[in-house]
Design a protein around this motif. Sequence first.
Motif, PDB file in Angstrom:
ATOM      1  N   ALA A 102       0.719  -1.153   0.035  1.00 33.30           N
ATOM      2  CA  ALA A 102      -0.035  -0.031   0.060  1.00 33.30           C
ATOM      3  C   ALA A 102       0.921   1.285  -0.025  1.00 33.30           C
ATOM      4  O   ALA A 102       1.947   1.282   0.788  1.00 33.30           O
ATOM      5  CB  ALA A 102      -0.746   0.066   1.308  1.00 33.30           C
ATOM      6  N   LYS A 117      -9.289  -0.775  -1.493  1.00 33.30           N
ATOM      7  CA  LYS A 117      -8.353  -1.120  -0.498  1.00 33.30           C
ATOM      8  C   LYS A 117      -7.007  -0.093  -0.705  1.00 33.30           C
ATOM      9  O   LYS A 117      -6.841   0.220  -1.809  1.00 33.30           O
ATOM     10  CB  LYS A 117      -7.892  -2.503  -1.049  1.00 33.30           C
ATOM     11  CG  LYS A 117      -6.890  -3.213   0.194  1.00 33.30           C
ATOM     12  CD  LYS A 117      -6.301  -4.526  -0.147  1.00 33.30           C
ATOM     13  CE  LYS A 117      -5.700  -5.288   0.730  1.00 33.30           C
ATOM     14  NZ  LYS A 117      -4.184  -4.622   1.111  1.00 33.30           N
ATOM     15  N   ASP A 118      -6.474   0.229   0.479  1.00 31.11           N
ATOM     16  CA  ASP A 118      -5.386   0.949   0.692  1.00 31.11           C
ATOM     17  C   ASP A 118      -5.307   2.352  -0.268  1.00 31.11           C
ATOM     18  O   ASP A 118      -4.646   2.465  -0.882  1.00 31.11           O
ATOM     19  CB  ASP A 118      -4.375   0.295   0.315  1.00 31.11           C
ATOM     20  CG  ASP A 118      -3.985  -1.126   1.177  1.00 31.11           C
ATOM     21  OD1 ASP A 118      -4.614  -0.892   2.219  1.00 31.11           O
ATOM     22  OD2 ASP A 118      -3.502  -1.982   0.590  1.00 31.11           O
ATOM     23  N   ARG A 156      -7.775   0.131  -6.455  1.00 28.81           N
ATOM     24  CA  ARG A 156      -6.527   0.576  -5.372  1.00 28.81           C
ATOM     25  C   ARG A 156      -6.166   2.056  -6.014  1.00 28.81           C
ATOM     26  O   ARG A 156      -6.600   2.508  -7.163  1.00 28.81           O
ATOM     27  CB  ARG A 156      -5.465  -0.569  -5.846  1.00 28.81           C
ATOM     28  CG  ARG A 156      -5.873  -1.854  -5.464  1.00 28.81           C
ATOM     29  CD  ARG A 156      -5.905  -2.290  -4.187  1.00 28.81           C
ATOM     30  NE  ARG A 156      -4.629  -2.466  -3.552  1.00 28.81           N
ATOM     31  CZ  ARG A 156      -3.784  -3.401  -3.431  1.00 28.81           C
ATOM     32  NH1 ARG A 156      -4.392  -4.728  -3.907  1.00 28.81           N
ATOM     33  NH2 ARG A 156      -2.827  -3.386  -2.912  1.00 28.81           N
TER      34      ARG A 156
END
Length: 453
Positions: A164, A195-196, A393
């Motif tokens: 990340a 995510k992240d 992402r």
Amino acid sequence: MSAIDWVTTIYKIITDLLFIIGIWKIFKKCGGKGWHALIPGYRYYRLGIIGGRETDGIMALFMDLFDITVRIFANSISEESAMYDPVIMISLALSIAAFVYKIRVISGVVRTFRAGRKWLIIWILLPWLGALVFGFSENFRPVDLGIYDEDELLAGTAAAEIAAPVDDDPSDDGLVIHLRSRTVRSHGRKRLLLKDINLTIPDGSLVLLLGGSGAGKTTLINALIGYEKADAKITLSGIDIYKHYKEMKHRIGYVPQQDLLRQNDTVLSTLQDAARFRLPKNISAAEREARVNDVIETLGLSGRAQGLVAKKSGGQKKRISIGMELISDPQLFILDEPDSGLDGVIARELFERLRQIADQGKIVIAITHTPDRVVDLFDKVIVLARDSGKVGRLAFYGSPDEAREFFERDTMERIVMTVNSESEGGEGRADEIIAKFAERTAEGRQVNHDKSA
């Protein structure tokens, strides 16, 4: 056993077998696994997915399991037992509930196969016949079954193993996003949508949000405005939006793609109504009127405020929609395709207005599918990409010039195509770019740390 009992038993065995064969063929026709038809209860869950009735399929599955359990228990106790009658009543109730959920599932299947209402009756009375016809007849074809594709069924169940990007900026200024994940339950699985996502947006920034279909742009926006909360800490001027949502929601403005305007009202009355709704109750009438006039001036609606909304052009209607949110003087302003349907000149003028709003110290985030005609007005670019696990992402965050250098592409549209999948006509380099940005961010943090040491 009497002759009637023999006939009844044989008929049930044959019709159950025909039903399973029909369901097997339906699953195969829909791109699934035929042998799922062999599993009682579970077959209705799979039919629920086909018919867009997943929840009903899950309920039918559990009702069947509970009913089987209760029946086994009923067979283990004598008819003289005090528990026998209540257990039988429970079994009957479960059977009825399972039947209702199964009917809802089948109604979805009938809709998916674009069959007439009479077929629902046939399924209810002769389920084996309905299953066989839907499974074997070429006249019945399923539609809109992208959700049943096995790749899509696995989408988001496991993110790609990519580090990340780190953003440990403790700033109390601007918008600080530390989004660990945004998940949902779909098709019986927990799925990652995002995510992240870690980044800090300074006050006074006009930010372009880019990403292909399914990259998570709308999901991120919904998380930022608190409409669909994520596993995240999101602060605006140092205040946690989620923890203080009742207070902070008035400091966030959101303009959806679709204009929600009353066509027979004047521009002035539309903004006055928004002011009465969005501004604090204790504000004076003079202050409220001054705020309305400020918005009219900022958005270039002077001289047009007395006209009906219905008579305005697409660009003017979009500015009115913006004005309805701007009336409360939000610190964070988010717009979903504000230039949709507008020609180049009108779109340019609209984004110049947004540039002016950002220059007042506000944070403005906008999605547009034609970014290159206005990209010079933006301070920052966020690029989201769908990794190989089909999870949104962070692929880039920085200035437009930095984006061109990082991606080695000369336009924003070509940048998006770099991370789009090959099935979308892109280059399919999402994982590579996400990892590259995470590595670059880590290196930048290390350099800054060394300088400060």
